[in-house]
Scaffold this active site. Structure first.
Site, short mmCIF file in Angstrom:
data_model
loop_
_atom_site.label_atom_id
_atom_site.label_comp_id
_atom_site.label_asym_id
_atom_site.label_seq_id
_atom_site.Cartn_x
_atom_site.Cartn_y
_atom_site.Cartn_z
N ASP A 28 5.28 3.31 6.79
CA ASP A 28 5.63 2.09 6.02
C ASP A 28 6.78 2.28 4.95
O ASP A 28 7.70 1.35 5.12
CB ASP A 28 4.33 1.68 5.28
CG ASP A 28 3.97 2.72 4.29
OD1 ASP A 28 4.35 3.96 4.26
OD2 ASP A 28 3.00 2.63 3.65
N SER B 49 0.90 5.08 6.50
CA SER B 49 0.97 4.23 5.43
C SER B 49 0.56 5.16 4.45
O SER B 49 -0.24 6.13 4.12
CB SER B 49 0.06 3.28 5.75
OG SER B 49 0.17 2.23 4.61
N HIS B 50 1.03 4.62 3.10
CA HIS B 50 0.51 5.37 1.81
C HIS B 50 -0.67 4.90 1.58
O HIS B 50 -1.30 5.44 0.58
CB HIS B 50 1.66 4.71 0.58
CG HIS B 50 2.73 5.36 0.73
ND1 HIS B 50 3.67 5.30 1.74
CD2 HIS B 50 3.34 6.20 0.04
CE1 HIS B 50 4.88 6.01 1.28
NE2 HIS B 50 4.51 6.60 0.32
N SER B 51 -1.35 3.89 2.13
CA SER B 51 -2.70 3.64 2.08
C SER B 51 -3.58 3.78 3.55
O SER B 51 -3.18 3.30 4.37
CB SER B 51 -2.73 2.01 1.55
OG SER B 51 -4.08 1.38 1.91
N SER C 123 9.33 7.70 1.62
CA SER C 123 8.62 9.16 1.65
C SER C 123 7.68 9.53 3.07
O SER C 123 7.27 10.46 3.13
CB SER C 123 7.94 9.27 0.35
OG SER C 123 6.85 8.25 -0.03
#
Length: 130
Positions: free
Chosen positions: A67, A8-10, A70
């Site tokens: 997610d 995930s980006h987080s 990218s």
């Protein structure tokens, strides 16, 4: 047993998805958080993903859940960095990250094959919520 990597980006979001999904596990499996960047920012990092793949590999393969777009590019780059043997045992699921992870963890924890785990994650796209 198939390992799972959550991208995930987080980092925090990835960890919560893992925590929630592990409630469905029937046994101990390796589910590794590859969310965020090493310096704590939002984003993805191919090197972090590659390390997570290597940590989660148990010779039965690794499924990656992502997610956003990218994250796929970073996961593909990470796979490119792997040795040829491991590269053959890594797949990226085209699945919703939360429902897909729950399904993947459930299947991996009962000893399903990499293809079966991937299929379960991808079938989560079809779950009706009402």
């Amino acid at each position: 047993m198939v390992g799972i990597v959550v991208v995930s980006h987080s980092k925090n979001l990835a960890q919560e998805i893992i925590n929630f999904s592990m409630e469905m596990a029937q046994s101990d499996i390796k589910v590794i958080n590859a969310g965020g960047t090493d310096d704590g920012r939002f984003g993805t990092d191919a090197t972090k993903i590659m390390d997570a793949i290597q940590q989660s590999d148990d010779k039965d393969g690794v499924l990656i859940l992502v997610d956003l777009g990218s994250a796929i590019m970073s996961a593909e780059m990470a796979i490119d960095f792997l040795d040829e043997d491991l590269k053959k045992r890594v797949l990226i699921a085209d699945a919703p990250i939360v429902e897909g992870c729950i399904s993947a963890v459930s299947q991996a924890s009962i000893g399903a094959s990499l293809e079966e785990v991937k299929n379960a994650a991808e079938q989560a796209r079809n779950y009706s919520k009402k």
